[in-house]
Scaffold this motif. Sequence first.
Motif, PDB file in Angstrom:
ATOM      1  N   PRO A   1       0.807  -1.227   0.000  1.00 24.63           N
ATOM      2  CA  PRO A   1       0.000   0.000   0.000  1.00 24.63           C
ATOM      3  C   PRO A   1       0.840   1.277   0.000  1.00 24.63           C
ATOM      4  O   PRO A   1       0.441   2.297  -0.578  1.00 24.63           O
TER       5      PRO A   1
ATOM      6  N   VAL B   1     -12.606   6.567  -7.052  1.00 24.01           N
ATOM      7  CA  VAL B   1     -12.706   7.849  -6.329  1.00 24.01           C
ATOM      8  C   VAL B   1     -14.125   8.053  -5.800  1.00 24.01           C
ATOM      9  O   VAL B   1     -14.348   8.900  -4.936  1.00 24.01           O
TER      10      VAL B   1
ATOM     11  N   ALA C   1      -7.859   2.376   0.748  1.00 23.06           N
ATOM     12  CA  ALA C   1      -7.585   3.816   0.710  1.00 23.06           C
ATOM     13  C   ALA C   1      -6.278   4.147  -0.010  1.00 23.06           C
ATOM     14  O   ALA C   1      -6.157   5.204  -0.639  1.00 23.06           O
ATOM     15  N   CYS C   2      -5.301   3.248   0.068  1.00 19.95           N
ATOM     16  CA  CYS C   2      -4.016   3.544  -0.594  1.00 19.95           C
ATOM     17  C   CYS C   2      -4.244   3.829  -2.078  1.00 19.95           C
ATOM     18  O   CYS C   2      -3.581   4.684  -2.664  1.00 19.95           O
TER      19      CYS C   2
ATOM     20  N   ASP D   1     -15.281  -2.738   2.252  1.00 21.42           N
ATOM     21  CA  ASP D   1     -15.495  -1.535   1.438  1.00 21.42           C
ATOM     22  C   ASP D   1     -15.725  -1.837  -0.049  1.00 21.42           C
ATOM     23  O   ASP D   1     -15.588  -0.953  -0.889  1.00 21.42           O
TER      24      ASP D   1
ATOM     25  N   GLU E   1      -7.644   6.854  -2.246  1.00 16.99           N
ATOM     26  CA  GLU E   1      -7.201   8.184  -1.816  1.00 16.99           C
ATOM     27  C   GLU E   1      -5.958   8.616  -2.586  1.00 16.99           C
ATOM     28  O   GLU E   1      -5.750   9.806  -2.811  1.00 16.99           O
TER      29      GLU E   1
ATOM     30  N   GLY F   1     -18.299  11.217  -3.763  1.00 17.26           N
ATOM     31  CA  GLY F   1     -17.809   9.910  -3.357  1.00 17.26           C
ATOM     32  C   GLY F   1     -18.094   9.534  -1.918  1.00 17.26           C
ATOM     33  O   GLY F   1     -18.488  10.371  -1.094  1.00 17.26           O
ATOM     34  N   TRP F   2     -17.912   8.277  -1.642  1.00 18.38           N
ATOM     35  CA  TRP F   2     -18.115   7.711  -0.302  1.00 18.38           C
ATOM     36  C   TRP F   2     -16.957   6.751  -0.070  1.00 18.38           C
ATOM     37  O   TRP F   2     -17.075   5.540  -0.151  1.00 18.38           O
ATOM     38  N   VAL F   3     -15.815   7.363   0.187  1.00 16.10           N
ATOM     39  CA  VAL F   3     -14.558   6.622   0.287  1.00 16.10           C
ATOM     40  C   VAL F   3     -14.094   6.599   1.734  1.00 16.10           C
ATOM     41  O   VAL F   3     -14.058   7.642   2.391  1.00 16.10           O
ATOM     42  N   SER F   4     -13.740   5.431   2.232  1.00 18.36           N
ATOM     43  CA  SER F   4     -13.090   5.356   3.534  1.00 18.36           C
ATOM     44  C   SER F   4     -11.623   5.693   3.362  1.00 18.36           C
ATOM     45  O   SER F   4     -10.919   5.046   2.589  1.00 18.36           O
ATOM     46  N   CYS F   5     -11.160   6.726   4.072  1.00 19.55           N
ATOM     47  CA  CYS F   5      -9.739   7.080   3.940  1.00 19.55           C
ATOM     48  C   CYS F   5      -8.895   6.352   4.980  1.00 19.55           C
ATOM     49  O   CYS F   5      -7.703   6.621   5.111  1.00 19.55           O
ATOM     50  N   THR F   6      -9.500   5.435   5.710  1.00 19.48           N
ATOM     51  CA  THR F   6      -8.745   4.705   6.736  1.00 19.48           C
ATOM     52  C   THR F   6      -8.658   3.206   6.439  1.00 19.48           C
ATOM     53  O   THR F   6      -7.949   2.496   7.141  1.00 19.48           O
ATOM     54  N   GLY F   7      -9.361   2.740   5.432  1.00 23.09           N
ATOM     55  CA  GLY F   7      -9.461   1.305   5.178  1.00 23.09           C
ATOM     56  C   GLY F   7      -8.404   0.781   4.228  1.00 23.09           C
ATOM     57  O   GLY F   7      -7.543   1.521   3.738  1.00 23.09           O
ATOM     58  N   PRO F   8      -8.472  -0.518   3.941  1.00 27.42           N
ATOM     59  CA  PRO F   8      -7.431  -1.153   3.127  1.00 27.42           C
ATOM     60  C   PRO F   8      -7.453  -0.770   1.645  1.00 27.42           C
ATOM     61  O   PRO F   8      -6.478  -1.012   0.947  1.00 27.42           O
TER      62      PRO F   8
END
Lengths: 341, 341
Positions: B97, B130, B154-155, B283, B158, B145-152
């Motif tokens: 990641p 995105v 995200a690399c 996700d 984001e 968007g509905w993106v988790s910036c902390t999940g697997p």
Amino acid sequence: MTDGKEELVLVAGGAGFIGSHLCRALLGQGRRVVCLDNLQTARPVNLRLFERHPGFEFIEADVVDPLPPSLLERTRQFTRIYNLACAASPPQYQADPEHTMLTNVVGTHHLLRLAEEAGARFLLSSTSEVYGDPEAHPQREDYRGWVSCTGPRACYDEGKRAAEAMTFDYARMGRAEVRVARIFNTYGPQMRPDDGRVVSNLVCQALSGREITVYGDGSQTRSFCYISDMVDGLMRLMEHDGVGMEPVNLGNPTEMTVNELLNHILDLTGATAPVVHKPLPIDDPRRRRPEISTARKLLDWSPRVPLEEGLAATCAWFASELGAGAPVEGKARIKSPVAAG
Amino acid sequence: MTDGKEELVLVAGGAGFIGSHLCRALLGQGRRVVCLDNLQTARPVNLRLFERHPGFEFIEADVVDPLPPSLLERTRQFTRIYNLACAASPPQYQADPEHTMLTNVVGTHHLLRLAEEAGARFLLSSTSEVYGDPEAHPQREDYRGWVSCTGPRACYDEGKRAAEAMTFDYARMGRAEVRVARIFNTYGPQMRPDDGRVVSNLVCQALSGREITVYGDGSQTRSFCYISDMVDGLMRLMEHDGVGMEPVNLGNPTEMTVNELLNHILDLTGATAPVVHKPLPIDDPRRRRPEISTARKLLDWSPRVPLEEGLAATCAWFASELGAGAPVEGKARIKSPVAAG
């Protein structure tokens, strides 16, 4: 871990507003502090109160560049790394958006690698801006945000989201123990008068007798956290052993409109200058209030300094800083900003 | 601009699935192509069809590193820079990641600086990711968007959002003329059999007679664009002079469930292996369909290859690649993938 040498705390961005208060509080706890800052938006004068402290050292460097040898040679002494390095006010971070993005991504990467090498705990100062112009209110940590990744604020907002992603990836891979604080609006002494954010703008305009600028109709809301509460929250988050893979909101949940804030400031300063309205900046959030139940439960933390008190201390400091003679109420009842934490 | 020397097109990630088809199509137009690739997830065999073409040159390098001198010495010859460099399938981009994030941010930064120096037009291959796990359907370009910036994920997600932010900042500053394509699911010959995405997974499992894996209950939807349509869209976007500060969705708006896709593949291959259900990855988006009115209006582009046709060509290619003897319908009526564009 530290080869018998003294343990060090690194504060990247330690000459900035929050960073300098954090350095001072850490020194007050007897920690040895290395402050790394490129002095891009920092006020070096912020360091004046403790720059001769024997436990304090300043290194001028940019986290976008490879970390300086004077720091790397003591890698194994670092036990805590706070990453507060990034211009945080829109006019400042938008002045060089490329550098803002690189500070967040490359800078965070450099410091995460240092944390891994050092075996140090790493805290990323993220931001409420990861929520963008939020459609959920108040903002909980599991709200994924409403951020434009193409607009002029994206260099900061998306830079911080990317920095969070990388920070949690380091934790997921077992490469570093991490903390992520999502910092909401914070104010207090030692902000830059030309910072460009609403508290410093309004206070400085009120104190100087210039006309007072309100963007939009002033009905947009913010929640303002006094600096000593924020520093307390950051240190609790860093030192708490039970934090998992979760970002933690830090901010004051007392929400008010910009007009209400202005009225407080007018009361405190006695200013009577005319108020001029200007258009809202692009992507300016309409509402902003942290949901802080995670910090309450996990860290037993909540803000303690009421707005009236914090604002009075802030007005008093700006009055002294600007040499303005405007009357400032309540000056006498304010404790020193850090002692209040 | 080119010192009288021949103009060059740079394709970063040109040995990958989309990149290799793009290189081939550019060569087919008489362009001279320099392909930059670290061969991390690319199939070097993808280049076999044109690697001896006099207009083609391959440079093995990673965009995260400083660009190689053999490329920089011809900076002023580049008139077009396509950035397709990044592992794009979840198992591949999640394997490292840190490198995924740096590829998107630092790699894009290196190529934007090259574009600025060269005066070249720059196209970023962004992604439907995105939009994260979208709450709006279909996805328009202005959906944030509905993106988790902390999940697997995200690399990648984001990282691409940050790359878009930096790309548009370069345009806003007048430093480069840019294009941003948000690429939705694309399939076709020359995908990696072990790519890890749904089309290659299902086709390869069906052809090999192994049990067939469906994540979740298969009711999640995707929209699959055939490679020749995608390459056509990318080239139109790059060459169109009237594109402003806007990302452009490229994808096929024909939406289907994974189960429907599977049925098509079972029909084409005659496979009868049992279907096994596994849990949905974290996700994983439930629905994914591009709204392509921007591409239609701006580029007069829309996908032309129907799923049945594209899937037959893909199955035929995988069958040949895997040496599988499974019956493949419709093989004869398929034109060569690039010629179809």
